[in-house]
Design an enzyme around this catalytic site. Structure first.
Site, PDB file in Angstrom:
ATOM      1  N   LYS A 255       0.861  -1.169   0.023  1.00 23.94           N
ATOM      2  CA  LYS A 255      -0.032   0.179  -0.002  1.00 23.94           C
ATOM      3  C   LYS A 255       0.642   1.207  -0.225  1.00 23.94           C
ATOM      4  O   LYS A 255       0.520   2.394  -0.358  1.00 23.94           O
ATOM      5  CB  LYS A 255      -1.015  -0.024   1.151  1.00 23.94           C
ATOM      6  N   ARG A 256       1.955   0.997   0.587  1.00 24.18           N
ATOM      7  CA  ARG A 256       2.801   2.373   0.412  1.00 24.18           C
ATOM      8  C   ARG A 256       3.406   2.831  -0.882  1.00 24.18           C
ATOM      9  O   ARG A 256       3.510   4.017  -0.935  1.00 24.18           O
ATOM     10  CB  ARG A 256       4.067   2.056   1.379  1.00 24.18           C
TER      11      ARG A 256
END
Ligand code: GLU
Length: 468
Positions: A255-256
């Site tokens: 997700k980063r």
């Protein structure tokens, strides 16, 4: 296999933030396999982790599912025979099964305080031991348990203390785990909410799921799930743990990274068709080696057992290429519809769509676009990328004189092409340089067609003149 022959698959996303491309990856496989077998595809919302819960995230999950048209048969919004499909609405169901599991001897109450568990973890970490629960409460006798009855407790799974746990993954075959390294995990928390491990098994069983296709990150939890099935005496679904998608540097697509979020793909102007086609190629290959295919074709061919367990590389450059391929497949009317939808909140660009040349511009851009977001720049950006050098200005002037010699009535593609070819040879410049002199840009729409169909003689000469 559990129950009837009807294939039932599911995705079980948690509403914890903006939806991840991995959710679509799972949705694609589960949707396709259910469709292929005339089965049902479900969406269950796993929202029991209240600390990670994000308001509005569930809506975004369904928005993403609708965007790629992987519509489900049963879900919180569609209902179905085995609901509710939101775990926070199933607490009384888990309560019943909690009692059942205790009675069957598959779990025990643990009264350890947070302070004790924190201290335990710190001392284990300090002596470099695995930080897992030491099973203190597993040893409590009935009397001791009765004494603690009014205290807050969690329910823990009884994991065998030694030996190997062998579990079956339909992609990998048998996978072995050392039981002594598997924790007696919490199944019910002090607030009465189940954890993922407990709820996922109870729900997959009650919702009659026959094939669980989910991410590899759940493989370490899988032996715990198998134990729960076995304690209850339930038949297990078939399990497939799909490979984790990786970035080109082999790191996990997390997700980063900006490009893990589905929103990003929408905003960049990727097409749902291209995304699904691309995801289908992650860990799976078409029997004829095809790279481009429709969802309907994939659905006929896909079997999750054919997935390869090696982390496929999510190569954005390839996705962009494939997206361009899909853009070129569209008839003009469809492409226009997609573009209008893509730019619906961009007033300035929408205004440009009123141009009498709009269909031509779309047609000419079609061969050059990789993403819908390329269109604006390709079609409407007339600003020169940079000023010309003195040497370039001299050539631009010559080019201006040469093109001026073409009469208005002669301003046709063939004629211009001949003139430019001659100019290229006599002046010893490349077509790329000519392109830049005329358009002020390194690349863009096809030159000759733009000169004739969009700009016309006067506009081209005027632009060229302004550059020297
Ligand atoms: N709730 C889990 C997730 O967010 C589902 C895992 C599973 O499919 O079992 O990915």
């Amino acid at each position: 296999m559990a129950g009837s022959n009807l294939v039932r698959t599911r995705i079980a996303p948690s509403p914890t933030g903006s939806p991840h491309i991995g959710t679509l990856y799972q949705a694609l496989f589960n949707f396709a396999f259910a469709k292929k077998n005339d089965g049902k595809f479900l969406v269950r919302i796993e929202d029991t982790d209240r600390e990670r819960f994000v308001e509005g995230a569930e809506g975004k999950i369904f928005e993403a599912i609708d965007w790629v048209s992987l519509s489900e048969n049963e879900s919180p919004r569609k209902g179905g025979d085995w609901g509710p499909y939101r775990q926070s609405e199933r607490l009384s169901i888990y309560r019943e099964y909690e009692k059942d599991l205790l009675e069957k001897g598959g779990a025990y109450k643990c009264f350890c305080t947070k302070e004790r568990l924190d201290a335990l973890r710190s001392s284990q970490a300090a002596s470099k031991q695995p930080t897992i629960y030491d099973e203190l409460c597993r040893k409590l006798n009935e009397e001791e348990i009765a004494k603690n009855e009014s205290e807050p407790y969690v329910l823990r799974l009884k994991v065998p203390q030694e030996g190997n746990l062998v579990v079956r993954d339909e992609i990998r075959g048998d996978v072995e785990f050392d039981a002594s390294l598997i924790e007696d995990s919490v199944l019910i928390k002090t607030d009465g909410f189940p954890t993922y491990h407990f709820a996922v098994v109870v729900d997959d069983h009650l919702m009659k799921i026959t094939h669980v296709i989910r991410g590899e990150e759940w493989l370490p939890s899988y032996p715990k799930h198998v134990l729960i099935y076995d304690y209850f005496g339930w038949e297990k679904p078939y399990f497939y743990h799909t490979p984790n998608l990786r970035n080109t540097d082999k790191s996990k697509l997390s997700k980063r990274h900006g490009h893990a979020s589905i929103d990003w793909y929408r905003q960049e102007g990727f097409l749902p068709e291209a995304i699904l086609n691309f995801l289908a190629l992650m860990g799976w290959s078409h029997p004829e080696g095809k790279e481009e295919f429709y969802l309907s074709e994939f659905t006929k061919l896909f079997d999750p057992k054919d997935l390869k367990p090696v982390g496929p590389v999510f190569d954005l450059t390839k996705l962009e290429w494939l997206n361009g391929v899909w853009i070129r497949k569209f008839p003009l009317t469809e492409l226009k519809k997609r573009l209008l939808d893509f730019y619906k909140n961009d007033k300035e660009t929408l205004e440009m769509f009123k141009s009498s040349h709009i269909d031509l511009l779309i047609g000419l851009s079609q061969s050059r676009m990789k993403k819908l977001s390329d269109f604006k720049n390709l079609a409407f950006n007339n600003a020169s990328a940079r000023d010309l050098t003195t040497a370039e200005m001299k050539i631009a002037e010559k080019l201006f004189n040469t093109l001026s010699n073409i009469e208005h009535s002669d301003w046709r593609e063939e004629r211009i092409l001949n003139v430019l070819k001659n100019f290229k040879n006599t002046e010893n410049v490349s077509m790329k340089e000519i392109y830049f002199l005329i358009t002020g840009r390194e690349q863009g729409l096809p030159l000759i067609e733009t000169m004739v169909k969009i700009d016309g003689r006067e506009q081209i000469l005027e632009n060229l003149k302004s550059r020297f």
